[in-house]
Enzyme design. Structure first.
Site, PDB file in Angstrom:
ATOM      1  N   GLY A 126     -27.997 -40.780  10.201  1.00  8.03           N
ATOM      2  CA  GLY A 126     -27.651 -39.528  10.856  1.00  8.03           C
ATOM      3  C   GLY A 126     -27.124 -39.650  12.270  1.00  8.03           C
ATOM      4  N   CYS A 127     -26.244 -38.728  12.647  1.00 13.88           N
ATOM      5  CA  CYS A 127     -25.847 -38.659  14.041  1.00 13.88           C
ATOM      6  C   CYS A 127     -26.165 -37.295  14.617  1.00 13.88           C
ATOM      7  CB  CYS A 127     -24.380 -39.017  14.233  1.00 13.88           C
ATOM      8  SG  CYS A 127     -23.217 -37.715  13.816  1.00 13.88           S
ATOM      9  N   VAL A 128     -26.540 -36.326  13.806  1.00 12.26           N
ATOM     10  CA  VAL A 128     -27.034 -35.077  14.347  1.00 12.26           C
ATOM     11  C   VAL A 128     -28.542 -35.218  14.344  1.00 12.26           C
ATOM     12  CG1 VAL A 128     -25.159 -33.454  13.986  1.00 12.26           C
ATOM     13  CG2 VAL A 128     -26.598 -34.052  12.083  1.00 12.26           C
ATOM     14  N   ARG A 172     -27.596 -37.272  26.232  1.00  9.61           N
ATOM     15  CA  ARG A 172     -26.230 -37.192  25.706  1.00  9.61           C
ATOM     16  C   ARG A 172     -25.248 -36.945  26.842  1.00  9.61           C
ATOM     17  NH1 ARG A 172     -25.737 -36.382  20.113  1.00  9.61           N
ATOM     18  NH2 ARG A 172     -27.639 -37.103  19.110  1.00  9.61           N
TER      19      ARG A 172
END
Lengths: 376, 111, 417
Positions: free
Chosen positions: B109-111, C183
């Site tokens: 996953g990247c979310v 992020r």
């Protein structure tokens, strides 16, 4: 070095790792790129000392500093999904008319800032002739926030750039003009996670069936407890299928959100026919006049129909027409609806309210009309 | 795609992770580590053992913060030192290299 | 793939990986994608095709073929994985094709997330250098910008990643965030052009992200954490909804009024417009007319920005400027949409000491979240689960009436008396 708890001493290899004066890699951990060298000298001179701005025509901003210096911005739409060739063309334009500076907006438009007003018109001509529409300012339909879709994402039910192209072709003139009651922000997302974000009008995939599970491979490619934990309604349970550890979904409980698919690729939720589109309206991030608001669903069961998604763009068109005709100056889509009422919204757009649009999730009651306010 | 260890072929995916996790043994781990240009020392084996025990008990790979906490407490380091120690052992990261060498499933996953 | 069988039979004959000699073109036919070349909006398909015809990179052909296939079958065919650079545990979004037997040229299509300068400013020298390095190692496809704020260099094979990154890195670029850590952030143009910017958001963005650069590259938190820096409550970066920590510029004192400009504005637009479009739209009825003159009651003003937006020459933010911090925004996954809520009503943000104090406060907030939060839980979800009071106690922030829209309407709490 002090001995470890229990009296064990570090091994030589541990000592080597901890005491090596240089990392094995030569990376400079710089974080964001520096920005000062990317600011036009006129911007640097007047940094933080701006006085006011005007919008002389669609696509052009003029900002005046306290010093009296003025800087013009020409803004143009881009596909966001660019190529180095396209970017080099923009650099050529920046070198020619903007002293070698350019920037991008949060909504994927390109901007060229210049203190020379006589560069504005030729810049507009050149951008337009190269296919970049000048606009995106003021009370217009701005560009679409979107992500990757079938081009790159690992969990998409549809494409993003293709949907954006179809939408922006449709609303092209409203991007270049400033004829809307207020800005219209659009977004599109390829799954329920909604990476495109809240918007005045958003088109978002909606799955309509529970995931289909690949029991043969699930245990080798997924961490089972993670997939179980992702489910917001506890609909996933461990099970054994064909002698292999796997998971099962209680389909009555499943709300088809697709969260498990993100954790476990063996729980496929995308389906070419059953993953459909829903349309949402009324999202607003700005604090102006009314508090920020989340968007509401106003249409669903629309087909995923590449390459141009006509059913979806048709609905966008209906909403925009009604809003353009009925919105008062400064009303965002959500504010327009609050004033005229949802009943008139559905009438004027020709969309249909159905009982699925009544909230059934965590804070449902807060959306019920707890009053005797009625629109007849 | 495969790797050969002691004359036996083991299937790996395009990222170099074992396809069948039951294939793992210490020789396989050494071979996987070789592919990552890592020489397995005592500290590496400690970590592999920790990862495999954790996975056996909880059916998931430990989150990185769990890993660094374990290293920090065992070696008397603070969080930052533990993190640097971890990347010193596995320069391409605990998820990519430590989990691969330990025969755990690939993180998603990247979310 | 189940469900795609019917769709794929409509697709017709399609040869992946061999190039068509038709018109000497490099690319294979892509009839569905070609339909996205017509229409006035610039077409990404045309851009890709032009790039492919010029560079003859097989990856571009493969990716277009696979995308065409997706358009026909209505399914996606990328799977994740783990490619990183030395020393970093994140920043490369790994993509392998699930149907590389059909489209071997699209076997690997990894993306490198690169942090742009705050405010998305570029000069052409740095932009051209980025493009040249990228074209050397990768496909040449570039997204400006991703939703979180990264430059996305899309399409590179794993054996070229380290070299490409090293070259970019030595030129001043660094990878963006991914996974369970800090992020990449976004700023609006702020003091780089906007008269409403109440603090130097570009500087704060740079300093904060540099401070957290370690955990951005070596993620180890419960889940992701995003910052967005808007210069004023117009919130052009969408911080309230798209970030865990939304830094929104504001002011504490009275809106500055230029009487001459107000008169000029009324002269030009008329009194009707002043009443209908400015005074009537104030959310707290803070604006009134006194003897025909516009008067703003500062105590009633919530700094919504509307009157400043409507009268840009005449009104500007107050002099006592700083930031508000909102926390907890996140999008739809699992619990639904959360908007950030106000945690710190006002903090001065003028000099480096202010920035240090801010960063210290953020460290405390993150430390609390690391302890109190569960795996894969955003900070807003943690607050929802344990309560705002617990957060305030844990972080040492005093409760402020501005944190709520109203006090509770139920009496169910343990009284500490």
């Amino acid at each position: 070095m002090n001995p470890l708890p229990g009296g064990r001493h570090y091994t030589q290899s541990e000592k080597n790792i901890m005491s090596s004066p240089e990392k094995k890699w030569k990376t400079i951990e710089s974080g964001p790129h520096t920005y000062e060298e990317a600011l036009h000298p006129v911007v640097r001179k007047n940094y933080g000392k701006w006085k006011y701005h005007e919008i002389p025509r669609p696509g052009v901003l003029m900002h005046v500093a306290e010093s009296g210096d003025a800087i013009w911005t020409v803004r143009a739409g881009t596909p966001r999904q660019d190529t180095v060739d396209m970017v080099r063309v923009l650099c050529d334009i920046a070198d020619k008319y903007a002293d070698g500076y350019l920037r991008f907006t949060v909504r994927n438009n390109v901007e060229f800032l210049t203190p020379n007003s006589e560069h504005v018109e030729p810049m507009i001509q050149e951008l337009e002739s190269r296919g970049f529409p000048v606009g995106g300012t003021g009370m217009c339909v701005s560009s679409v926030a979107h992500t990757q879709g079938w081009l790159h994402c690992d969990i998409p039910a549809t494409d993003a750039s293709g949907v954006v192209k179809s939408m922006m072709d449709y609303v092209y003139q409203e991007f270049k003009d400033m004829q809307m009651p207020n800005k219209v922000r659009l977004s599109t997302s390829c799954c329920s996670i909604n990476c495109g974000g809240q918007a005045d009008i958003a088109i978002v995939v909606k799955h309509t069936r529970p995931p289909r599970i690949n029991h043969d491979h699930l245990a080798t490619i997924c961490e089972l407890p993670k997939a179980v934990a992702r489910c917001p309604v506890a609909a996933i349970r461990p099970t054994v299928v064909n002698g292999k550890r796997s998971l099962m979904v209680d389909e009555a409980k499943c709300i088809c959100c697709g969260a498990c698919f993100g954790a476990c690729p063996a729980m496929e939720i995308n389906h070419p026919e059953h993953s459909k589109f829903a349309i949402w309206v009324g999202g607003k991030n700005s604090n102006a006049r009314t508090k920020p608001s989340t968007m509401s669903i106003v249409a669903h069961n629309l087909p995923n129909n590449p390459p141009r998604w006509p059913e979806v763009t048709e609905v966008i068109g209906k909403i925009l027409s009604a809003y353009k005709a009925g919105g008062r100056p400064w009303e965002r889509v959500g504010e327009w609806i609050n004033r005229i009422g949802w009943k008139r919204f559905f009438e004027e757009t020709g969309l249909t309210f159905d009982d699925n649009m009544i909230d059934s999730y965590r804070h449902a009651r807060t959306t019920f009309n707890q009053s005797a306010h009625v629109r007849f | 795609m495969g790797i050969e260890v002691n004359g036996v072929n083991y299937e790996v995916d395009e990222n170099g992770y074992l396809v069948n996790l039951e294939d793992w043994n210490e020789d396989v781990a050494v071979k996987l580590a070789e592919g990552e240009e890592i020489e397995m020392g005592e500290a590496h084996w400690d970590l592999v053992k920790f990862l495999r025990n954790y996975y056996e008990e909880y059916q998931i790979a430990p989150a990185v913060k769990v890993l660094t906490k374990a290293i920090a407490s065992e070696k008397g380091m603070d969080k930052k030192e533990a993190s640097e120690f971890l990347y010193g052992m596995f320069p391409k990261g605990p998820a990519l290299q430590a989990c691969k060498i330990a025969g755990l499933p690939k993180p998603t996953g990247c979310v | 793939m189940e469900g795609a069988k019917d769709a794929s039979s409509r697709e017709g004959h399609h040869c992946g990986g061999c190039h068509s000699e038709e018109n000497g073109k490099f690319l294979n036919p892509t009839p569905m994608l070609n339909e996205l070349e017509s229409g006035p909006w610039p077409s990404f398909v045309s851009g890709f095709k032009e790039l492919a015809e010029r560079t003859k990179k097989p990856m571009l052909r493969g990716v277009l073929d696979q995308l065409e296939y997706s358009y026909n079958t209505k399914m996606g065919y990328w799977k994740g994985g783990l490619v990183t650079v030395d020393g970093y545990g994140a920043g490369i979004i790994t993509r392998y094709s699930m149907i590389k037997d059909k489209f071997p040229e699209a076997a690997e299509f990894h993306t490198m997330r690169i942090q742009p300068a705050p405010g998305l400013h570029y000069n052409t020298a740095m932009m051209r250098e980025l493009c040249d390095i990228w074209e050397k190692y990768g496909s040449g496809i570039i997204t400006l910008h991703g939703q979180t704020g990264d430059i996305m260099l899309q399409g590179i094979e794993q054996d070229k990643v380290q070299q490409c990154f090293d070259e970019l890195n030595q030129s001043g670029w660094d990878l963006g965030g991914a996974g369970a850590g800090m992020r990449t952030a976004v700023s609006c143009i702020g003091q780089g052009r906007c008269e409403n910017a109440c603090y130097d958001n570009l500087k704060l963005h740079l300093k904060v992200l540099k401070h957290f650069v370690g955990v951005l590259h070596r993620p180890e938190w419960n889940y992701k954490l995003k910052f967005k820096f808007s210069g004023c409550p117009n919130d052009c970066t969408n911080a309230i909804m798209r970030s865990d920590l939304a830094v929104i510029g504001t002011w504490r004192d009275a809106i500055q009024v230029d009487r001459d400009e107000v008169n000029a504005w009324v002269e030009k637009k008329g009194m009707d417009v002043l009443v209908n479009q400015v005074i009537n739209l104030c959310p707290t009825k803070a604006i009134s007319l006194k003897d025909g003159e516009m008067h703003i009651e500062t105590r009633d003003c919530v700094r919504c920005m509307h009157c400043l937006n409507a009268m840009p020459k005449a009104l500007s933010p107050g002099k006592e400027r700083g930031i508000s911090l909102l926390m907890g925004g996140k999008n739809t996954l699992k619990v639904g949409v959360n908007m950030g809520s106000l945690i710190i009503p006002f903090m001065k943000m003028e000099d480096d000491e202010d920035i240090e104090a801010f960063i210290e406060q953020i460290e405390e907030i993150i430390d609390w979240w690391e302890d109190a939060g569960l795996d894969h839980e955003r900070i807003g979800e943690t607050i929802e689960r344990v309560g705002l009071k617990q957060f305030l106690d844990g972080v040492g922030i005093e409760a402020d009436i501005n944190m709520v829209t109203r006090p509770r309407d139920n009496p169910y709490f343990k009284a500490p008396y």
